[in-house]
Design an enzyme around this catalytic site. Structure first.
Site, PDB file in Angstrom:
ATOM      1  N   SER A 120      18.182  -3.681   5.489  1.00  0.00           N
ATOM      2  CA  SER A 120      17.607  -2.074   5.116  1.00  0.00           C
ATOM      3  C   SER A 120      18.038  -1.492   6.688  1.00  0.00           C
ATOM      4  CB  SER A 120      16.197  -3.177   6.707  1.00  0.00           C
ATOM      5  OG  SER A 120      15.815  -4.044   7.304  1.00  0.00           O
ATOM      6  N   HIS A 141      17.917  -1.788  -1.414  1.00  0.00           N
ATOM      7  CA  HIS A 141      17.333  -1.811  -0.369  1.00  0.00           C
ATOM      8  C   HIS A 141      15.526  -2.120  -1.453  1.00  0.00           C
ATOM      9  CE1 HIS A 141      15.222  -0.925   3.177  1.00  0.00           C
ATOM     10  NE2 HIS A 141      14.488  -2.121   2.776  1.00  0.00           N
ATOM     11  N   GLU A 153      16.264   1.659  -3.028  1.00  0.00           N
ATOM     12  CA  GLU A 153      17.540   2.759  -1.617  1.00  0.00           C
ATOM     13  C   GLU A 153      19.083   2.139  -2.527  1.00  0.00           C
ATOM     14  OE1 GLU A 153      16.440   2.552   2.007  1.00  0.00           O
ATOM     15  OE2 GLU A 153      17.160   4.965   2.551  1.00  0.00           O
ATOM     16  N   ASN A 191      14.264   3.924   6.748  1.00  0.00           N
ATOM     17  CA  ASN A 191      14.456   2.799   7.569  1.00  0.00           C
ATOM     18  C   ASN A 191      14.461   3.970   9.264  1.00  0.00           C
ATOM     19  OD1 ASN A 191      12.658   0.970   7.632  1.00  0.00           O
ATOM     20  ND2 ASN A 191      14.612  -0.545   6.532  1.00  0.00           N
TER      21      ASN A 191
HETATM   22  N1  CAA Z   1       2.699  -9.151  -5.790  1.00  0.00           N
HETATM   23  C1  CAA Z   1       2.139  -8.255  -6.561  1.00  0.00           C
HETATM   24  N2  CAA Z   1       0.987  -7.728  -6.818  1.00  0.00           N
HETATM   25  C2  CAA Z   1       0.264  -7.557  -5.312  1.00  0.00           C
HETATM   26  C3  CAA Z   1       1.189  -7.716  -4.100  1.00  0.00           C
HETATM   27  C4  CAA Z   1       2.424  -8.689  -4.593  1.00  0.00           C
HETATM   28  N3  CAA Z   1       3.121  -9.267  -3.229  1.00  0.00           N
HETATM   29  N4  CAA Z   1       0.808  -7.237  -3.230  1.00  0.00           N
HETATM   30  C5  CAA Z   1      -0.149  -7.218  -3.752  1.00  0.00           C
HETATM   31  N5  CAA Z   1      -0.203  -6.906  -5.163  1.00  0.00           N
HETATM   32  C6  CAA Z   1      -1.035  -6.099  -5.908  1.00  0.00           C
HETATM   33  C7  CAA Z   1      -2.500  -6.695  -6.116  1.00  0.00           C
HETATM   34  O1  CAA Z   1      -2.484  -6.492  -7.397  1.00  0.00           O
HETATM   35  C8  CAA Z   1      -2.952  -4.769  -6.313  1.00  0.00           C
HETATM   36  O2  CAA Z   1      -3.076  -4.784  -7.854  1.00  0.00           O
HETATM   37  P1  CAA Z   1      -4.192  -3.479  -8.351  1.00  0.00           P
HETATM   38  O3  CAA Z   1      -3.785  -1.956  -7.714  1.00  0.00           O
HETATM   39  O4  CAA Z   1      -3.871  -2.711  -9.540  1.00  0.00           O
HETATM   40  O5  CAA Z   1      -5.515  -3.420  -8.208  1.00  0.00           O
HETATM   41  C9  CAA Z   1      -2.047  -4.087  -5.689  1.00  0.00           C
HETATM   42  O6  CAA Z   1      -1.313  -4.646  -6.068  1.00  0.00           O
HETATM   43  C10 CAA Z   1      -2.736  -2.958  -4.679  1.00  0.00           C
HETATM   44  O7  CAA Z   1      -3.436  -5.048  -3.293  1.00  0.00           O
HETATM   45  P2  CAA Z   1      -4.538  -4.772  -2.902  1.00  0.00           P
HETATM   46  O8  CAA Z   1      -5.406  -4.000  -3.725  1.00  0.00           O
HETATM   47  O9  CAA Z   1      -4.313  -6.121  -2.691  1.00  0.00           O
HETATM   48  O10 CAA Z   1      -4.463  -4.199  -1.515  1.00  0.00           O
HETATM   49  P3  CAA Z   1      -3.867  -2.689  -1.346  1.00  0.00           P
HETATM   50  O11 CAA Z   1      -4.952  -1.790  -1.739  1.00  0.00           O
HETATM   51  O12 CAA Z   1      -4.357  -3.169   0.276  1.00  0.00           O
HETATM   52  O13 CAA Z   1      -1.934  -2.744  -1.109  1.00  0.00           O
HETATM   53  C11 CAA Z   1      -0.122  -2.892  -0.246  1.00  0.00           C
HETATM   54  C12 CAA Z   1      -1.546  -3.713  -0.817  1.00  0.00           C
HETATM   55  C13 CAA Z   1       0.210  -2.358  -2.129  1.00  0.00           C
HETATM   56  C14 CAA Z   1       0.918  -3.476   0.282  1.00  0.00           C
HETATM   57  C15 CAA Z   1      -0.257  -0.790   0.726  1.00  0.00           C
HETATM   58  O14 CAA Z   1      -1.034  -1.542   1.795  1.00  0.00           O
HETATM   59  C16 CAA Z   1       0.758  -0.970   1.119  1.00  0.00           C
HETATM   60  O15 CAA Z   1       1.272  -0.098  -0.197  1.00  0.00           O
HETATM   61  N6  CAA Z   1       0.995  -1.151   1.856  1.00  0.00           N
HETATM   62  C17 CAA Z   1       1.931  -0.165   2.452  1.00  0.00           C
HETATM   63  C18 CAA Z   1       3.399  -1.021   2.376  1.00  0.00           C
HETATM   64  C19 CAA Z   1       4.229  -0.102   2.688  1.00  0.00           C
HETATM   65  O16 CAA Z   1       4.580   0.876   3.313  1.00  0.00           O
HETATM   66  N7  CAA Z   1       5.681  -0.868   2.225  1.00  0.00           N
HETATM   67  C20 CAA Z   1       6.786  -0.943   2.702  1.00  0.00           C
HETATM   68  C21 CAA Z   1       7.580  -1.690   3.771  1.00  0.00           C
HETATM   69  S1  CAA Z   1       8.576  -0.995   4.678  1.00  0.00           S
HETATM   70  C22 CAA Z   1       9.934  -1.859   3.358  1.00  0.00           C
HETATM   71  O17 CAA Z   1       9.097  -2.776   3.166  1.00  0.00           O
HETATM   72  C23 CAA Z   1      11.390  -2.042   3.888  1.00  0.00           C
HETATM   73  C24 CAA Z   1      11.866  -1.743   5.018  1.00  0.00           C
HETATM   74  O18 CAA Z   1      13.054  -2.287   5.140  1.00  0.00           O
HETATM   75  C25 CAA Z   1      11.196  -2.891   6.702  1.00  0.00           C
END
Ligand code: CAA
Length: 292
Positions: A120, A141, A153, A191
């Protein structure tokens, strides 16, 4: 360009199991490797649980789920990477660990295999230069949670050739993901923007401007972010957040990227976020409780 059939993923943590999950669902044969048996067992359970979620939402059918699981193997033995067309490294965000993994991979993969890193933040050019095939090396990424997030990415190192780049685009298309091209500079795009925001949220906490809950509520409801920055930091892993800030700080030599001492303290305490049950929140009870 070699058509991909089998993909090897090294590292069965939250990114590695997600990458293996989406590749298997897209029809690739997948081998997931880790040095730890328990980590592999946990990864298998996580993939099954996450596919089950997709099944219950009717995003996938039972048949797609069972055949994807049948296409996956979980192993501590890298010799099973002998026939992979692409090996994706998704280990801890520490350069010496990644360099060591690529050295071990080179003893096992075929001379034609593509190599990718899910880093990342670390230089793709530098990682590629430690291998015998910098032209067949690329940054892929993925975002967490991989089955949900739309983006990959794609980062070309200085030597990455066009065929390798096209392989990455074809893979992304088959995974139904969208590509953002990023130049190979510290922490790329996501990031470079996201981590200073998270680090600033930790400074906001450190300086007493807001509480954990206050900061997260402010950004969720005030900026429409799906998670507050401290909740997101816990989700990503505070060790990963710190490593990325260090890469930005070292690589761009600008004090605006200095990691917040409070972030350093949490990492030193081993309070790394959700994966260990405690970070800016304590996840060990029924509902998360702020730790400050
Ligand atoms: N696998 C499959 N499906 C998943 C899942 C997983 N690991 N996690 C969540 N889901 C699905 C759920 O089943 C749900 O489906 P529906 O929309 O059809 O209901 C959907 O995703 C939403 O999940 P939840 O209802 O459980 O929870 P939520 O609405 O709070 O969403 C989330 C969870 C998608 C994680 C949301 O909170 C989100 O988008 N968060 C931000 C995530 C983010 O910013 N990620 C990037 C991080 S940075 C990165 O990754 C880069 C790095 O290098 C650090």
């Amino acid at each position: 360009m070699t058509e991909l059939k089998k993909i090897g993923v090294v590292g069965a943590g939250q990114m590695g199991n997600g990458i293996a999950h989406v590749c298997a669902l897209a029809g690739y044969t997948v081998v997931l490797n880790d040095i730890s048996e328990p980590a592999l067992e946990k990864a298998r359970e996580t993939v099954e649980k996450n596919m089950q979620r997709q099944l219950s939402k009717e995003f996938i059918s039972l048949d797609e789920m069972t055949s994807a699981l049948d296409r996956m193997t979980f192993t501590t033995d890298l010799s099973e990477f002998g026939d992979v067309d692409l090996a994706v490294e998704a280990a801890t965000e520490k350069e010496p660990i990644k360099v060591d993994i690529f050295a071990k991979l080179l003893q096992n993969v075929s001379p034609d295999a593509y190599l990718a890193s899910n880093t990342s933040s670390i230089s793709i050019t530098r990682l590629a230069s430690t291998t015998d095939r910098p032209e067949r090396f690329i940054g892929l990424h993925f975002m967490n949670p991989v089955p949900v997030m739309q983006l990959i990415e794609v980062i070309r190192g200085l030597a990455t050739d066009q065929a390798t780049y096209e392989m990455a685009l074809t893979l992304a298309e088959r995974l139904n993901k969208t590509v953002a091209n990023a130049e190979d500079f510290p922490a790329f795009i996501v990031n470079r923007v996201l981590m200073p925001m998270i680090n600033e949220a930790v400074y906001t906490l450190y300086e007493g401007v807001g509480t954990v809950e206050g900061i997260d509520t402010a950004m969720k409801l005030g900026a429409n972010h799906p998670m507050g920055p401290l909740q997101l930091a816990d989700f990503i892993g505070l060790d990963t957040c710190l490593s990325i800030m260090q890469v930005l700080h070292d690589g761009l030599a600008d004090t605006k990227y200095r990691p917040c001492p409070l972030l350093v303290k949490y990492v030193e305490a081993g309070w790394l976020g959700r994966k260990v049950g405690r970070g800016f929140y304590d996840y060990r009870g029924d509902a998360p409780i702020p730790t400050r």
